[in-house]
Design a protein around this motif. Structure first.
Motif, PDB file in Angstrom:
ATOM      1  N   SER A  29       0.726  17.207  20.863  1.00  0.00           N
ATOM      2  CA  SER A  29      -0.186  18.060  21.628  1.00  0.00           C
ATOM      3  C   SER A  29      -1.541  17.381  21.715  1.00  0.00           C
ATOM      4  O   SER A  29      -2.040  16.870  20.712  1.00  0.00           O
ATOM      5  N   CYS A  30      -2.124  17.389  22.906  1.00  0.00           N
ATOM      6  CA  CYS A  30      -3.485  16.852  23.027  1.00  0.00           C
ATOM      7  C   CYS A  30      -4.446  17.834  22.371  1.00  0.00           C
ATOM      8  O   CYS A  30      -4.396  19.032  22.635  1.00  0.00           O
ATOM      9  N   GLY A  31      -5.295  17.304  21.523  1.00  0.00           N
ATOM     10  CA  GLY A  31      -6.188  18.161  20.746  1.00  0.00           C
ATOM     11  C   GLY A  31      -7.599  18.216  21.302  1.00  0.00           C
ATOM     12  O   GLY A  31      -7.843  17.802  22.430  1.00  0.00           O
ATOM     13  N   ALA A  38     -14.987  24.465  19.681  1.00  0.00           N
ATOM     14  CA  ALA A  38     -13.869  24.807  20.576  1.00  0.00           C
ATOM     15  C   ALA A  38     -14.049  26.241  21.059  1.00  0.00           C
ATOM     16  O   ALA A  38     -14.450  27.121  20.295  1.00  0.00           O
ATOM     17  N   HIS A  39     -13.761  26.472  22.337  1.00  0.00           N
ATOM     18  CA  HIS A  39     -13.863  27.842  22.851  1.00  0.00           C
ATOM     19  C   HIS A  39     -12.477  28.507  22.845  1.00  0.00           C
ATOM     20  O   HIS A  39     -11.465  27.846  22.574  1.00  0.00           O
ATOM     21  N   ILE A  40     -12.474  29.797  23.164  1.00  0.00           N
ATOM     22  CA  ILE A  40     -11.202  30.520  23.025  1.00  0.00           C
ATOM     23  C   ILE A  40     -10.163  30.053  24.049  1.00  0.00           C
ATOM     24  O   ILE A  40      -8.973  30.202  23.837  1.00  0.00           O
ATOM     25  N   PHE A  43      -8.421  27.290  22.426  1.00  0.00           N
ATOM     26  CA  PHE A  43      -7.495  27.821  21.416  1.00  0.00           C
ATOM     27  C   PHE A  43      -6.264  28.474  22.049  1.00  0.00           C
ATOM     28  O   PHE A  43      -5.208  28.491  21.442  1.00  0.00           O
ATOM     29  N   ARG A  44      -6.417  28.959  23.259  1.00  0.00           N
ATOM     30  CA  ARG A  44      -5.213  29.486  23.914  1.00  0.00           C
ATOM     31  C   ARG A  44      -4.199  28.347  24.058  1.00  0.00           C
ATOM     32  O   ARG A  44      -3.019  28.504  23.768  1.00  0.00           O
ATOM     33  N   SER A  45      -4.725  27.213  24.504  1.00  0.00           N
ATOM     34  CA  SER A  45      -3.862  26.059  24.718  1.00  0.00           C
ATOM     35  C   SER A  45      -3.248  25.572  23.391  1.00  0.00           C
ATOM     36  O   SER A  45      -2.048  25.295  23.306  1.00  0.00           O
ATOM     37  N   GLU A 262      -3.227  22.781  31.406  1.00  0.00           N
ATOM     38  CA  GLU A 262      -2.783  22.295  32.734  1.00  0.00           C
ATOM     39  C   GLU A 262      -3.759  21.300  33.354  1.00  0.00           C
ATOM     40  O   GLU A 262      -3.365  20.442  34.144  1.00  0.00           O
ATOM     41  N   ASP A 263      -5.040  21.383  32.969  1.00  0.00           N
ATOM     42  CA  ASP A 263      -6.021  20.457  33.547  1.00  0.00           C
ATOM     43  C   ASP A 263      -5.812  19.022  33.043  1.00  0.00           C
ATOM     44  O   ASP A 263      -6.377  18.086  33.584  1.00  0.00           O
ATOM     45  N   LEU A 264      -5.013  18.866  32.008  1.00  0.00           N
ATOM     46  CA  LEU A 264      -4.800  17.520  31.466  1.00  0.00           C
ATOM     47  C   LEU A 264      -3.691  16.752  32.189  1.00  0.00           C
ATOM     48  O   LEU A 264      -3.539  15.553  31.999  1.00  0.00           O
ATOM     49  N   LYS A 301     -13.513  32.720  35.601  1.00  0.00           N
ATOM     50  CA  LYS A 301     -13.238  31.484  34.874  1.00  0.00           C
ATOM     51  C   LYS A 301     -14.318  31.325  33.809  1.00  0.00           C
ATOM     52  O   LYS A 301     -15.511  31.546  34.079  1.00  0.00           O
ATOM     53  N   MET A 302     -13.892  31.004  32.603  1.00  0.00           N
ATOM     54  CA  MET A 302     -14.861  30.907  31.520  1.00  0.00           C
ATOM     55  C   MET A 302     -15.804  29.724  31.763  1.00  0.00           C
ATOM     56  O   MET A 302     -15.365  28.603  31.956  1.00  0.00           O
ATOM     57  N   SER A 303     -17.083  29.987  31.788  1.00  0.00           N
ATOM     58  CA  SER A 303     -18.015  28.868  31.944  1.00  0.00           C
ATOM     59  C   SER A 303     -19.348  29.229  31.308  1.00  0.00           C
ATOM     60  O   SER A 303     -19.713  30.396  31.223  1.00  0.00           O
TER      61      SER A 303
END
Ligand code: AMP
Ligand code: ZN
Length: 504
Positions: A29-31, A38-40, A43-45, A262-264, A301-303
């Motif tokens: 898993s990409c960390g 880290a934001h929530i 952490f979902r990912s 998914e952005d990765l 979208k969280m920003s």
């Protein structure tokens, strides 16, 4: 064992899952990039990866799971230096109280910053029941520990004609040398326009053979994080670390599962595939690619600029809901939706999760009391466990699995020994039993009240913008005071007024 199927992003379809070796799953898993808390959403990912691991263990697999920590200074292949950004953010985090004053003595030292956020990440991850963080810390490698391995792979890619040293000394991967480039994301070379292969600076373009070629090593003697190499003292590109750590620590050229947000998918994972397959000569780097969708906050979208950016500790420490939130509640909230749907984080949802987790805990307590803590051995063919695992076997259908657990957990069981055994198996996957002391459960009524106060404050924001447009400054001032009194910080931007819960 159930017939398991997962949605494979590599083929864009549901596929039956088969591991390469019987009963063993090797998963990467990409960390986190440790230049901020880290934001929530992060952490979902990560918790999706944890749920997947725990479920596969329930099915009887031995899961070897590795997740990296990106702690290298330049973390993109462009001119953006995330560690410079990190110094700015560290100052902001101290100002807002998210990071205690004195935690990092020199905010311009990238090593200190990375170390601080690595510890903070692991601390939050342990509280959230992320198994790899508290049981297998040796499977959480830092990129800076694998620089030699990265240089070895870069050397191999140059030898295989998959990489070259450009005139300015930068080492690039040659995307044209890898015909399968684009197989994961659909961004084939024909489709890619100039510069679309990542955030690349314009002046670098002329040095590359193809605009989508990506950096593997950059000689730069001025950067603080630098290492000697055959291509000059400098630092690695962002993508190479994952190819190297996956191969080294999982011990295979082809692994079973690779996960990430998914952005990765592009450019990061596309580039990982090109590097790994280029270096090993194998067709596949990972057989199954699983990508988690985004987390939204109250529908947006969280920003940071929206003021709806929450770290895990903001939630734990009551800076989102005013009352402290038990980490098990946040865990439940973040895993309860299917990983391929966007999850909308709301205070109301958090309150509902609190109610559910509390109910599960009361159930456990009742069973422990009635069975004096002795659980019977249960086999996985028990109807509750069967239904639960069958739901998860279907591309990790957590909603279906919870629909089995919740009604079961709310009924009174005549055989407490057996029920406690079942409870323990369910908990081995969901991990909602508190592993953390000192947190109180969030009260769902409090959350509803807070939700209303947020909605009211948002209404006042709209009125405030209207008053400003009409140049009614006394009304604007009055509204600003009202919002502040309700516990929100007011920010005026070109786009309008935004609010953020006042940090303690
Ligand atoms: P980063 O620390 O930025 O490298 O991101 C770590 C992980 O979090 C990656 O897998 C991202 O895809 C994921 N991620 C970032 N933002 C979100 C979000 N809002 N919701 C879900 N996952 C996210
Ligand atoms: Zn990665």
């Amino acid at each position: 064992m159930n017939n398991i199927q997962f949605y494979n992003s590599l083929t864009n379809r549901l596929e039956p899952f088969h591991s390469i070796e019987p009963n063993v799953v090797r998963m990467y898993s990409c960390g986190p990039t440790v230049y901020d808390l880290a934001h929530i959403g992060n952490f979902r990912s990560f918790l999706f990866g944890d749920l997947l691991r725990r479920y596969l263990e329930m099915e009887g697999y031995h899961v070897d799971h590795v997740m990296n920590i990106t702690d290298v200074g330049h973390m993109t292949d462009g001119e953006e230096d995330k560690m410079n950004l990190a110094a700015e953010r560290m100052k902001a985090n101290k100002k807002s109280g998210r990071v205690p004053e004195g935690a990092v003595t020199n905010p311009d030292d990238p090593y200190q910053i990375a170390q601080y956020y690595t510890n903070a990440f692991l601390d939050d991850a342990r509280k959230l029941g992320y198994k790899i963080a508290f049981e297998y810390p040796e499977r959480v490698p830092r990129a800076t520990e694998h620089i030699a391995g990265m240089q070895e792979m870069i050397g191999k890619l140059i030898a295989n004609d998959h990489a070259y040293v450009a005139e300015d000394g930068v080492v690039y991967f040659s995307v044209e040398s890898f015909p399968n480039y684009g197989q994961l994301s659909g961004n084939t070379l024909e489709k890619l326009q100039s510069g679309a292969g990542g955030r690349v600076s314009v002046e670098n373009q002329s040095q590359k053979r193809h605009p989508s070629d990506f950096m593997l090593w950059k000689p730069d003697n001025h950067h603080i994080m630098k290492w000697d190499s055959p291509w000059g003292t400098g630092y690695p590109g962002w993508h190479i670390e994952c190819s190297v750590m996956a191969k080294k620590l999982l011990g295979r050229d082809t692994i079973d599962i690779h996960t990430g947000g998914e952005d990765l998918k592009f450019p990061h994972h596309e580039c990982e595939i090109a590097q790994s397959c280029g270096a090993t000569g194998k067709d596949r780097f990972a057989n199954y690619w699983l990508h988690a969708s985004f987390l939204f906050v109250e529908g947006e979208k969280m920003s940071k600029s929206q003021g709806n950016f929450f770290t895990a500790r903001d939630v734990f420490e009551g800076r989102v809901t005013q009352s402290n939130v038990h980490p098990a509640v946040l865990r439940f909230e973040l895993i309860k939706a299917h990983y391929r749907t966007n999850l909308n984080f709301t205070r109301k949802g958090l309150g509902d999760s609190a109610t559910t987790v509390r109910r599960l805990m009361e159930m456990r307590q009742d069973l422990e009391e009635r069975s004096a803590g002795e659980a019977a051995q249960v086999d996985l063919s028990h109807p509750v466990l069967k239904e639960f695992s069958q739901a998860l076997a279907d591309d990790l259908n957590i909603a279906g699995a919870l629909a089995v657990v919740i009604p079961w957990a709310t009924s009174r069981h005549s055989n407490p020994h057996e029920a406690l055994g079942i409870w323990k198996v369910l908990n081995s996957v969901l991990s909602v039993a508190p592993i953390n002391e000192g947190y109180e459960f969030l009260d769902s009524e409090t959350v509803s009240e807070e939700s209303e106060s947020l909605m009211q404050a948002q209404q006042w924001c709209a009125e405030l913008d209207e008053a400003r447009r009409e140049k009614n400054f006394s009304l604007a001032d009055e509204l600003r005071t009202r919002i502040k009194d309700a516990g929100f910080e007011v920010r005026t931007t070109k786009e309008g007024t935004t609010i953020q819960k006042t940090l303690a």
